[in-house]
Scaffold this motif. Structure first.
Motif, PDB file in Angstrom:
ATOM      1  N   PHE A  50       0.839  -1.216   0.000  1.00  0.00           N
ATOM      2  CA  PHE A  50       0.000   0.000   0.000  1.00  0.00           C
ATOM      3  C   PHE A  50       0.869   1.259   0.000  1.00  0.00           C
ATOM      4  O   PHE A  50       0.374   2.359  -0.118  1.00  0.00           O
ATOM      5  CB  PHE A  50      -0.961   0.006   1.198  1.00  0.00           C
ATOM      6  N   LEU A  51       2.188   1.066   0.144  1.00  0.00           N
ATOM      7  CA  LEU A  51       3.100   2.216   0.110  1.00  0.00           C
ATOM      8  C   LEU A  51       3.884   2.275  -1.198  1.00  0.00           C
ATOM      9  O   LEU A  51       4.896   2.936  -1.282  1.00  0.00           O
ATOM     10  CB  LEU A  51       4.089   2.137   1.277  1.00  0.00           C
ATOM     11  N   GLU A  52       3.366   1.572  -2.203  1.00  0.00           N
ATOM     12  CA  GLU A  52       4.065   1.523  -3.484  1.00  0.00           C
ATOM     13  C   GLU A  52       4.360   2.941  -3.989  1.00  0.00           C
ATOM     14  O   GLU A  52       3.500   3.815  -3.979  1.00  0.00           O
ATOM     15  CB  GLU A  52       3.201   0.783  -4.513  1.00  0.00           C
ATOM     16  N   VAL A  53       5.621   3.126  -4.374  1.00  0.00           N
ATOM     17  CA  VAL A  53       6.023   4.442  -4.889  1.00  0.00           C
ATOM     18  C   VAL A  53       6.364   4.291  -6.353  1.00  0.00           C
ATOM     19  O   VAL A  53       7.166   3.448  -6.728  1.00  0.00           O
ATOM     20  CB  VAL A  53       7.260   4.963  -4.134  1.00  0.00           C
ATOM     21  N   ASN A  54       5.699   5.095  -7.176  1.00  0.00           N
ATOM     22  CA  ASN A  54       6.131   5.139  -8.573  1.00  0.00           C
ATOM     23  C   ASN A  54       6.449   6.588  -8.924  1.00  0.00           C
ATOM     24  O   ASN A  54       6.461   7.467  -8.063  1.00  0.00           O
ATOM     25  CB  ASN A  54       5.079   4.528  -9.503  1.00  0.00           C
ATOM     26  N   GLN A  57       4.140   9.320  -7.677  1.00  0.00           N
ATOM     27  CA  GLN A  57       4.202   9.648  -6.241  1.00  0.00           C
ATOM     28  C   GLN A  57       5.430  10.514  -5.951  1.00  0.00           C
ATOM     29  O   GLN A  57       5.380  11.429  -5.109  1.00  0.00           O
ATOM     30  CB  GLN A  57       4.271   8.383  -5.386  1.00  0.00           C
TER      31      GLN A  57
END
Lengths: 283, 197
Positions: A50-54, A57
């Motif tokens: 749920f903290l995926e950074v792309n 972001q």
């Protein structure tokens, strides 16, 4: 590459745009037509969580930090006799306070909501402008999450303001059963009003902002990738079209700056209007 | 051959899949999207609510106060100047009145002085006149006395001459002598006074 997403096997209309356009040949590198995939770049960190950074972001974080650092620096050095950057900031602050808040809410009620409107305006403006900032090149608000959270914030604020001003019953009565209407019309009006107050207002706030930014991004990518294609890969006279697409790309960039400001303005104006409709007993 | 084609197809399809994202994805937020949206909004909201906006409000309020203070100061200065002007006017009017009063006083005083001098001159003139009269009277008295003495002598001489000389005009001479004697008799006091003096 987003193998984790289950819907990847389905085709969507914009990704086939490349096959429709005449110059988008399948040979070689070819023409990179903008697709919706631009808004779902590959994750860089914490993939799948749920903290995926792309990329998007990161752009948002950069925009938020840049805005906060700039504003804090200007605020720290704020003096009675303003400098240049303070003047610009105060111009925007005045614009939101006077031309939006006080104009719509009236001087008395505006005082309470000026911080909300100002914060919204600056945040949206910053996230919108990343769409035309080199290297960032995508608006932070072009992915639905941020517009949705902004709209949700406004939603909570105007519902809260309405309930605080009129009580839950009073708020529902004045909004769902508008006075001065024949009773049998409520059969028709009340569902519409319910939908408006509880669904359409926040939904349109979020979608309008997101759609404008998505469209702006697609237009910019279209013109600039077409320019690259024409200049580097097209043959002979076709290169002339490159100049045309470059000029229109530059014009569109300026237009996007305008749209970024306009959408921020529209968002806070509508927020002020919704707040006003909530706190006013009769409308 | 067919495997190569199949491999190419699979690769193409895979690439297509990788690129693909549904249009509906634009409207359905992913969890991470919402989480990061909340994070960036919270950063901005915190900075704005806690520091930026209060600071700017303080500066703006201070500026408003300063401007209002300046206006108030200017107003009080204006009022002061107005008061000073009025005071000056009042003083000027007072001075004018004073001057007029002094002039009037001087005029009346002058008139009084003139009148006094005139009166004094009149009195002096009267006194001088009186003195002159008295002197004249005294001199007349003296002359009268002297004259009377001389007249006595002359009369006696005349009488002796008349008696001694002409007898022809006896009657006229006797009348003269008679009148002379009468007059002498009528004015004994005068004669006496004359002798006394």
């Amino acid at each position: 590459m987003r193998p984790s997403r289950s819907h990847d096997h389905r085709e969507h209309p914009l990704s086939s745009l490349a096959t429709i356009l005449p110059f988008a040949t399948s040979e070689g590198e070819g023409f990179h037509a903008p697709t919706i995939a631009d808004f779902f770049p590959a994750p860089v960190l914490f993939e799948g969580s749920f903290l995926e950074v792309n990329r998007l972001q990161i752009v948002r974080l950069i925009a938020a930090l840049a805005l906060v650092i700039f504003m804090v620096l200007v605020a720290r050095r704020a003096r009675l006799v303003p400098g240049r950057s303070q003047n610009v900031v105060e111009l925007l602050l005045d614009f939101v306070r006077v031309n939006v808040a006080q104009e719509i809410l009236g001087k008395e009620r505006a005082r309470k909501y000026v911080p909300l409107l100002t914060t919204l305006f600056f945040a949206i403006l910053a996230f919108n402008l990343t769409g035309v900032v080199p290297l960032l090149n995508i608006a932070g608000t072009s992915l639905i999450g941020l517009p949705l959270m902004l709209a949700l914030w406004v939603y909570v604020m105007y519902l809260g303001a309405g309930i605080r001003a009129q009580g839950l019953g009073g708020f529902l009565r004045s909004n769902l059963f508008p006075p001065g209407v024949p009773v049998f019309m409520y059969v028709l009006l009340t569902p519409i009003e319910f939908l408006t107050v509880f669904v359409l207002r926040p939904a349109t706030l979020a979608l309008r902002l997101m759609a404008n930014m998505v469209a702006g991004h697609l237009m910019l990518v279209l013109t600039f990738s077409a320019t690259q294609f024409f200049l580097l890969e097209a043959s002979g006279a076709m290169k002339v079209f490159g100049a045309l697409t470059l000029v229109s790309g530059i014009a569109l960039t300026l237009f996007e700056v305008f749209v970024a400001a306009l959408q921020a303005y529209i968002f806070v104006v509508l927020t002020a209007v919704y707040l006003n409709l909530s706190v006013e007993a009769e409308h | 051959m067919s495997t190569a084609v199949a491999a190419a197809l699979v690769a193409a399809v895979e690439e297509d899949h990788a690129e693909a994202a549904e249009g509906i994805d634009l409207l359905i937020p992913a969890i991470y999207d919402i989480v990061w949206s909340i994070v960036v909004l919270a950063i901005i909201a915190f900075a704005f609510y806690r520091f930026v906006l209060p600071k700017f409000r303080a500066v703006l309020d201070e500026r408003t106060d300063l401007i209002q203070g300046g206006i108030k100061k200017a107003e009080s200065a204006q009022a002061e100047a107005q008061a000073a002007l009025e005071r000056n006017h009042a003083e000027l009017a007072e001075a004018r009145a004073e001057a007029a009063r002094i002039r009037e006083e001087a005029r009346t005083e002058g008139a009084a002085i003139v009148a006094e001098h005139r009166q004094r001159a009149t009195v002096e003139a009267e006194r001088i006149l009186d003195t002159a009269h008295k002197q004249i009277e005294a001199e007349r008295q003296q002359a009268s006395v002297q004259l009377r003495a001389e007249v006595g002598t002359l009369a006696t001489e005349l009488a002796s001459r008349i008696v001694g000389e002409s007898l022809q005009d006896e009657a006229r001479q006797s009348r003269v002598v008679d009148r002379f004697l009468d007059e002498l008799a009528a004015e004994p006091s005068r004669a006496n006074a004359g002798t006394v003096q």
